[in-house]
Design a protein around this motif. Structure first.
Motif, short mmCIF file in Angstrom:
data_model
loop_
_atom_site.label_atom_id
_atom_site.label_comp_id
_atom_site.label_asym_id
_atom_site.label_seq_id
_atom_site.Cartn_x
_atom_site.Cartn_y
_atom_site.Cartn_z
N THR A 5 -5.64 -2.64 -3.16
CA THR A 5 -4.77 -3.58 -2.46
C THR A 5 -5.53 -4.35 -1.39
O THR A 5 -5.22 -5.51 -1.11
CB THR A 5 -3.57 -2.85 -1.83
OG1 THR A 5 -4.04 -1.91 -0.85
CG2 THR A 5 -2.76 -2.11 -2.88
N TYR A 6 -6.54 -3.72 -0.78
CA TYR A 6 -7.36 -4.42 0.20
C TYR A 6 -8.18 -5.53 -0.46
O TYR A 6 -8.36 -6.61 0.10
CB TYR A 6 -8.28 -3.45 0.93
CG TYR A 6 -7.57 -2.57 1.94
CD1 TYR A 6 -7.26 -3.05 3.20
CD2 TYR A 6 -7.21 -1.26 1.63
CE1 TYR A 6 -6.62 -2.25 4.13
CE2 TYR A 6 -6.56 -0.46 2.55
CZ TYR A 6 -6.27 -0.96 3.80
OH TYR A 6 -5.62 -0.16 4.70
N ARG A 23 0.82 -1.20 0.00
CA ARG A 23 0.00 0.00 0.00
C ARG A 23 0.86 1.25 0.00
O ARG A 23 0.50 2.26 -0.62
CB ARG A 23 -0.95 -0.03 1.21
CG ARG A 23 -2.11 -0.97 1.03
CD ARG A 23 -3.10 -0.87 2.16
NE ARG A 23 -2.82 -1.81 3.22
CZ ARG A 23 -3.18 -3.09 3.21
NH1 ARG A 23 -3.82 -3.59 2.16
NH2 ARG A 23 -2.91 -3.88 4.23
N PHE A 65 -4.78 2.36 -4.01
CA PHE A 65 -4.58 2.03 -2.59
C PHE A 65 -5.68 1.10 -2.10
O PHE A 65 -5.42 0.07 -1.45
CB PHE A 65 -4.56 3.32 -1.78
CG PHE A 65 -4.41 3.11 -0.30
CD1 PHE A 65 -3.16 2.97 0.27
CD2 PHE A 65 -5.53 3.08 0.53
CE1 PHE A 65 -3.02 2.78 1.64
CE2 PHE A 65 -5.40 2.89 1.89
CZ PHE A 65 -4.14 2.75 2.45
#
Length: 275
Positions: A259-260, A203, A256
């Motif tokens: 990525t989760y 991240r 960002f």
């Protein structure tokens, strides 16, 4: 039917409930930030209108939105170019990071030799290296990819190296006592231990990647948000510069948050550990 030691270690990890959402993508966590941003935009808009500031100096947010939307096709084309450089450069850094971190984990001597060099590499100013990349490799896509890779590979490599090193020593010793090979120890103990730190560093790296791509385009490019902002700055179109800045920020936020989602798919148990 007997169960191998490696299978037992791998299956001991509890499965994450499918209904839980990773902490990073919960809307409630973003609400205070969004409220603060809304307040700052309202203050900005009010100040520009009340003080009658010239749009060339500080355009109002409403003007930035209107002009950005009017030029959306041009901005979108430049954004696509920037995203291409970002993703390709980030993929290159990701591959190099995995190779270096894995080799370092298998060789203590290599760890002592490489890790200090990684730290030293971060003292090199990218501002000075980027023009050299243009001189050495021309104005194609390669120098921009290298700039992005240089900016992003350090946090990912360090995250992996430290993640491998943080593996549970008792589990390592247990597998060794049962005859597991070094490769099996890496697969069933050290690799799962590194995943949470890896995604944290991922991240960090992905946000650096967008900034690195924009900066590389400032140095030398025919398209991209960096060169677009440079052109609009020279034309005193501050509103369009800020519109490009907003698009750059949105690209960073989307990457960002992605990525989760990747973590949720690849390692849902690691996503639950961040709750």
């Amino acid at each position: 039917m007997s169960i191998s030691p490696t299978d037992r270690v791998a299956n001991d990890r509890p499965a994450a409930p499918a209904s839980r959402r990773p902490a990073g993508v919960r809307p409630a966590r973003w609400a205070p930030s969004m409220i603060l941003v809304a307040i700052l935009i309202a203050v900005w808009e009010s100040y520009v209108r009340l003080a009658d500031v010239s749009p060339r100096v500080l355009p109002a947010p409403s003007r930035v939105v209107v002009q950005g939307w009017a030029n959306r096709e041009v901005i979108a084309g430049h954004a696509a170019s920037t995203l291409q450089v970002t993703l390709l450069g980030f993929a290159l850094a990701l591959a190099v990071s995995w190779i270096i971190a894995t080799c370092v984990d298998f060789s203590p001597w290599l760890r002592r030799a490489v890790v200090p060099l990684l730290v030293i590499s971060q003292t090199l100013p990218i501002v000075a290296l980027a023009p050299l990349m243009i001189i050495w490799f021309g104005f194609g896509i390669l120098p921009k990819l290298l700039v992005v890779a240089l900016v992003t590979f350090f946090p990912m490599t360090v995250g992996l190296v430290e993640g491998f090193a943080s593996a549970d020593r008792d589990s390592d010793r247990l597998l060794r006592s049962m005859g597991a090979s070094r490769r099996q120890q890496f697969r069933y103990v050290r690799l799962p231990s590194a995943i949470p730190r890896f995604f944290t560093s991922l991240r960090i790296g992905i946000t650096y990647a967008v900034v690195g791509a924009v900066f590389a385009e400032y140095v030398g490019a025919s398209s991209g948000l960096g060169i677009y902002m440079s052109q609009q700055k020279n034309a005193f179109r501050t509103d369009l510069v800020l519109a490009a800045v907003v698009v750059t920020a949105l690209c960073s936020v989307v990457l960002f948050l992605s990525t989760y989602l990747v973590q949720r798919i690849v390692a849902p148990w690691a996503a639950e550990d961040e709750r």
